[in-house]
Write a protein that holds these residues in place. Structure first.
Motif, PDB file in Angstrom:
ATOM      1  N   LEU A 109      13.142  -2.573  -4.225  1.00  0.00           N
ATOM      2  CA  LEU A 109      12.011  -2.444  -3.301  1.00  0.00           C
ATOM      3  C   LEU A 109      10.703  -2.281  -4.071  1.00  0.00           C
ATOM      4  O   LEU A 109       9.675  -2.882  -3.729  1.00  0.00           O
ATOM      5  CB  LEU A 109      12.219  -1.255  -2.369  1.00  0.00           C
ATOM      6  N   ILE A 110      10.735  -1.459  -5.119  1.00  0.00           N
ATOM      7  CA  ILE A 110       9.534  -1.232  -5.917  1.00  0.00           C
ATOM      8  C   ILE A 110       9.173  -2.489  -6.703  1.00  0.00           C
ATOM      9  O   ILE A 110       7.982  -2.816  -6.854  1.00  0.00           O
ATOM     10  CB  ILE A 110       9.738  -0.030  -6.855  1.00  0.00           C
ATOM     11  N   GLU A 111      10.161  -3.229  -7.183  1.00  0.00           N
ATOM     12  CA  GLU A 111       9.878  -4.462  -7.908  1.00  0.00           C
ATOM     13  C   GLU A 111       9.184  -5.483  -7.009  1.00  0.00           C
ATOM     14  O   GLU A 111       8.253  -6.172  -7.433  1.00  0.00           O
ATOM     15  CB  GLU A 111      11.164  -5.057  -8.483  1.00  0.00           C
ATOM     16  N   ILE A 112       9.626  -5.581  -5.756  1.00  0.00           N
ATOM     17  CA  ILE A 112       8.958  -6.478  -4.809  1.00  0.00           C
ATOM     18  C   ILE A 112       7.514  -6.038  -4.614  1.00  0.00           C
ATOM     19  O   ILE A 112       6.582  -6.857  -4.625  1.00  0.00           O
ATOM     20  CB  ILE A 112       9.706  -6.499  -3.462  1.00  0.00           C
ATOM     21  N   ALA A 113       7.313  -4.724  -4.438  1.00  0.00           N
ATOM     22  CA  ALA A 113       5.960  -4.212  -4.223  1.00  0.00           C
ATOM     23  C   ALA A 113       5.067  -4.483  -5.430  1.00  0.00           C
ATOM     24  O   ALA A 113       3.905  -4.895  -5.280  1.00  0.00           O
ATOM     25  CB  ALA A 113       6.016  -2.719  -3.928  1.00  0.00           C
ATOM     26  N   ALA A 114       5.579  -4.259  -6.632  1.00  0.00           N
ATOM     27  CA  ALA A 114       4.779  -4.496  -7.828  1.00  0.00           C
ATOM     28  C   ALA A 114       4.458  -5.976  -7.998  1.00  0.00           C
ATOM     29  O   ALA A 114       3.344  -6.345  -8.404  1.00  0.00           O
ATOM     30  CB  ALA A 114       5.521  -3.979  -9.063  1.00  0.00           C
ATOM     31  N   ALA A 161       0.993   5.979  -7.474  1.00  0.00           N
ATOM     32  CA  ALA A 161      -0.175   6.690  -8.008  1.00  0.00           C
ATOM     33  C   ALA A 161       0.024   8.201  -7.931  1.00  0.00           C
ATOM     34  O   ALA A 161      -0.340   8.933  -8.864  1.00  0.00           O
ATOM     35  CB  ALA A 161      -1.428   6.277  -7.244  1.00  0.00           C
ATOM     36  N   THR A 162       0.622   8.673  -6.849  1.00  0.00           N
ATOM     37  CA  THR A 162       0.824  10.120  -6.686  1.00  0.00           C
ATOM     38  C   THR A 162       1.846  10.651  -7.685  1.00  0.00           C
ATOM     39  O   THR A 162       1.593  11.645  -8.386  1.00  0.00           O
ATOM     40  CB  THR A 162       1.287  10.433  -5.257  1.00  0.00           C
ATOM     41  N   LYS A 213      12.079   9.963 -10.977  1.00  0.00           N
ATOM     42  CA  LYS A 213      13.099   9.282 -10.183  1.00  0.00           C
ATOM     43  C   LYS A 213      12.496   8.649  -8.938  1.00  0.00           C
ATOM     44  O   LYS A 213      12.855   7.526  -8.563  1.00  0.00           O
ATOM     45  CB  LYS A 213      14.198  10.274  -9.793  1.00  0.00           C
ATOM     46  N   ILE A 214      11.579   9.364  -8.297  1.00  0.00           N
ATOM     47  CA  ILE A 214      10.904   8.784  -7.136  1.00  0.00           C
ATOM     48  C   ILE A 214      10.067   7.592  -7.566  1.00  0.00           C
ATOM     49  O   ILE A 214      10.056   6.535  -6.921  1.00  0.00           O
ATOM     50  CB  ILE A 214      10.019   9.848  -6.450  1.00  0.00           C
ATOM     51  N   HIS A 215       9.362   7.733  -8.673  1.00  0.00           N
ATOM     52  CA  HIS A 215       8.497   6.687  -9.206  1.00  0.00           C
ATOM     53  C   HIS A 215       9.270   5.410  -9.499  1.00  0.00           C
ATOM     54  O   HIS A 215       8.766   4.298  -9.281  1.00  0.00           O
ATOM     55  CB  HIS A 215       7.840   7.208 -10.485  1.00  0.00           C
ATOM     56  N   GLY A 216      10.520   5.557  -9.982  1.00  0.00           N
ATOM     57  CA  GLY A 216      11.285   4.387 -10.411  1.00  0.00           C
ATOM     58  C   GLY A 216      12.292   3.867  -9.413  1.00  0.00           C
ATOM     59  O   GLY A 216      12.615   2.670  -9.422  1.00  0.00           O
ATOM     60  N   THR A 217      12.803   4.747  -8.531  1.00  0.00           N
ATOM     61  CA  THR A 217      13.893   4.309  -7.649  1.00  0.00           C
ATOM     62  C   THR A 217      13.774   4.809  -6.218  1.00  0.00           C
ATOM     63  O   THR A 217      14.637   4.487  -5.387  1.00  0.00           O
ATOM     64  CB  THR A 217      15.249   4.775  -8.201  1.00  0.00           C
ATOM     65  N   LEU A 218      12.773   5.624  -5.910  1.00  0.00           N
ATOM     66  CA  LEU A 218      12.667   6.233  -4.573  1.00  0.00           C
ATOM     67  C   LEU A 218      13.890   7.091  -4.238  1.00  0.00           C
ATOM     68  O   LEU A 218      14.175   7.337  -3.070  1.00  0.00           O
ATOM     69  CB  LEU A 218      12.497   5.161  -3.488  1.00  0.00           C
ATOM     70  N   LEU A 219      14.623   7.510  -5.263  1.00  0.00           N
ATOM     71  CA  LEU A 219      15.874   8.254  -5.099  1.00  0.00           C
ATOM     72  C   LEU A 219      16.942   7.411  -4.397  1.00  0.00           C
ATOM     73  O   LEU A 219      17.894   7.946  -3.826  1.00  0.00           O
ATOM     74  CB  LEU A 219      15.642   9.559  -4.319  1.00  0.00           C
ATOM     75  N   ILE A 257       0.808  -1.225   0.000  1.00  0.00           N
ATOM     76  CA  ILE A 257       0.000   0.000   0.000  1.00  0.00           C
ATOM     77  C   ILE A 257       0.843   1.278   0.000  1.00  0.00           C
ATOM     78  O   ILE A 257       0.567   2.205  -0.779  1.00  0.00           O
ATOM     79  CB  ILE A 257      -1.003  -0.016   1.168  1.00  0.00           C
ATOM     80  N   PRO A 258       1.896   1.398   0.828  1.00  0.00           N
ATOM     81  CA  PRO A 258       2.698   2.634   0.743  1.00  0.00           C
ATOM     82  C   PRO A 258       3.288   2.866  -0.643  1.00  0.00           C
ATOM     83  O   PRO A 258       3.370   4.006  -1.108  1.00  0.00           O
ATOM     84  CB  PRO A 258       3.801   2.412   1.791  1.00  0.00           C
ATOM     85  N   PHE A 259       3.670   1.782  -1.312  1.00  0.00           N
ATOM     86  CA  PHE A 259       4.236   1.920  -2.654  1.00  0.00           C
ATOM     87  C   PHE A 259       3.151   2.294  -3.663  1.00  0.00           C
ATOM     88  O   PHE A 259       3.395   3.100  -4.573  1.00  0.00           O
ATOM     89  CB  PHE A 259       4.931   0.626  -3.071  1.00  0.00           C
TER      90      PHE A 259
END
Length: 474
Positions: free
Chosen positions: A162-167, A50-51, A148-154, A43-45
């Protein structure tokens, strides 16, 4: 799409005190438990994605990624591009032009990227007077920060993982959510498809969460898979590596050590997905097909592009080093146009003017073709309907995520400091369908598999060894 048949916790007993499910209903509680645990991470991801996606969508639609939507008053014939190149390089002392963006229309500006040791600067010029109208940090604006935030969280590759796990776990959430919200035991399709706006309290949030989640589930799958196709493990090392255009198809032209992805600027994606890992051709041979006679410069390369039918926004990358090539490109990934089937990338030898490579949409692999359309859809580039649909989708994902949090907040034991996870049924029967889905996702998406195994180990072993942690999560 969390759901439950338990009585409200804190108003009539805890989850532990609720009647344990029996029979087929145990599958429901298993799905709910997985949906809940996946949601803790996902959910946080989803809120972040979305934002930032909404920010990028509106910036791209309203202002453009660079400054190419600025208008000018047409007056006579446009100046030679060599004059614009000189004006741009003069505006940035010590700079060298590296990229040219053709005006969107006769009343729009030309943009040239100029590189220095300090970075790249976008120079916006009037095509008719050569006047420098504006300068800006190249690929370093609000759109690019959101990207950059969307793809790597900086956080670079770590954030990407981390984003790949969330997706990946997002797919588990979609599957379990559909199972939970599917009508059963006399339930109606009306309640599945239309929220109960007259309901109150947690019942209202449950209905809203389930209905909106049900409607956006298919689109969410498309977005998750198209995003995963760019991720560092499943995307870059698996599907992209298998679907990349093979440079061997070119007519034995010399190849560079660079790949197409080297034309990107950091996380910004500026070359077609199916070409990112393809080696670049190299200048310095007699290979290729004769194309440009006489001097090979920005003016003649642009004229050649126009003669081939490149109109509106297209880009020219200038050669980098002695072995570098001129690259003409028009593709949906760069927001050049709304039709992915019009993608085309051409490489020209800087010395001979010969075309070394010409890659069109028809040359893409089947998955690369799907990605060309999927990315254009993902970015809202297919028209007003796509922009409106993606706006509604992002808002819906935010709504589903926040309503899930509200449902959990209303269900949790008041003041107990417990997480209030769904109860784990005793004597759980073997659920073949769910097991097959988990194994499939674990194999296809390696990071999801690792996360699922970790959750199973924690749930089955670690929590039993740490009673205090178990009580907190219960």
């Amino acid at each position: 799409m969390t759901d439950t048949t338990l009585p409200p916790v804190g108003a009539g007993g805890s989850a532990k005190e609720a009647a344990q499910p029996s029979g087929a209903n145990k599958f429901y509680f298993i799905a709910w438990r997985w949906h809940f645990y996946a949601g803790l991470y996902v959910i946080p991801f989803l809120i972040m994605l979305a934002t930032t996606g909404l920010v990028m969508l509106w910036i791209s639609w309203m202002a453009g990624i660079g400054a190419e939507r600025m208008t000018v008053q047409p007056g006579g014939e446009p100046l030679p591009l060599s004059v614009l190149q000189t004006a741009a390089e003069t505006a940035i002392p010590g700079g060298r032009a590296t990229q040219y963006v053709e005006p969107l229309a006769a009343d729009r500006v030309a943009v040239i990227s100029v590189a220095t040791e300090a970075g790249n600067t976008g120079v916006v010029l009037s095509p008719y007077t050569g006047e420098v109208l504006h300068t800006f940090p190249w690929r370093a604006g609000a759109y690019d920060l959101a990207n950059k935030i969307h793809g790597t969280l900086l956080l670079g590759s770590f954030g990407d993982r981390l984003i790949e796990i969330a997706a990946s776990l997002g797919l588990v959430m979609v599957a379990s959510g559909l199972y939970l919200h599917w009508p059963r035991r006399g339930g109606s399709w009306r309640d599945t498809l239309v929220p109960r706006l007259s309901a109150r309290g947690r019942t209202f949030w449950k209905s809203l969460h389930g209905v909106v989640g049900f409607w956006v589930s298919l689109m969410l799958i498309v977005f998750l898979i198209s995003g995963l196709s760019w991720a560092g493990v499943w995307g870059e090392r698996m599907v992209q590596a298998w679907s990349t255009f093979p440079a061997e198809k070119w007519d034995n032209v010399p190849l560079s050590d660079d790949v197409h992805a080297d034309m990107n600027h950091g996380p910004a994606k500026e070359v077609p997905w199916g070409l990112e890992q393809t080696p670049m051709p190299a200048s310095g041979s007699l290979k290729g097909t004769a194309a440009i006679t006489g001097p090979v410069d920005l003016e003649t390369v642009a004229a050649f592009a126009r003669s081939l039918g490149f109109v509106g926004r297209f880009q020219i990358n200038l050669p980098k080093g002695d072995a570098g090539v001129w690259t003409i490109s028009h593709d949906s990934i760069s927001n050049d146009g709304p039709n992915p089937a019009a993608d085309r990338t051409i490489h020209i030898d800087r010395f001979t003017g010969n075309v070394l490579a010409d890659v069109r949409y028809a040359d893409y692999s089947p998955y690369a073709k799907a990605m060309a359309w999927g990315i254009a859809f993902h970015e809202g580039d297919l028209g007003v309907w796509n922009f409106a649909l993606n706006t509604a989708f992002c808002l819906s994902v935010l709504g589903v995520s926040l309503s899930g949090l509200v449902m959990w907040w209303k269900r949790r034991p008041s003041g107990s400091g417990r997480l209030a996870a769904p109860p784990r049924p005793g004597d759980v029967p073997f659920w073949k369908g769910a097991a097959a889905l988990v194994v499939f996702l674990g194999i296809v998406f390696p990071l999801a598999g690792a996360a699922i195994v970790a959750v199973l180990l924690i749930d089955a072993a670690l929590l039993r060894l740490l009673p205090s942690v178990r009580r907190t999560l219960a």
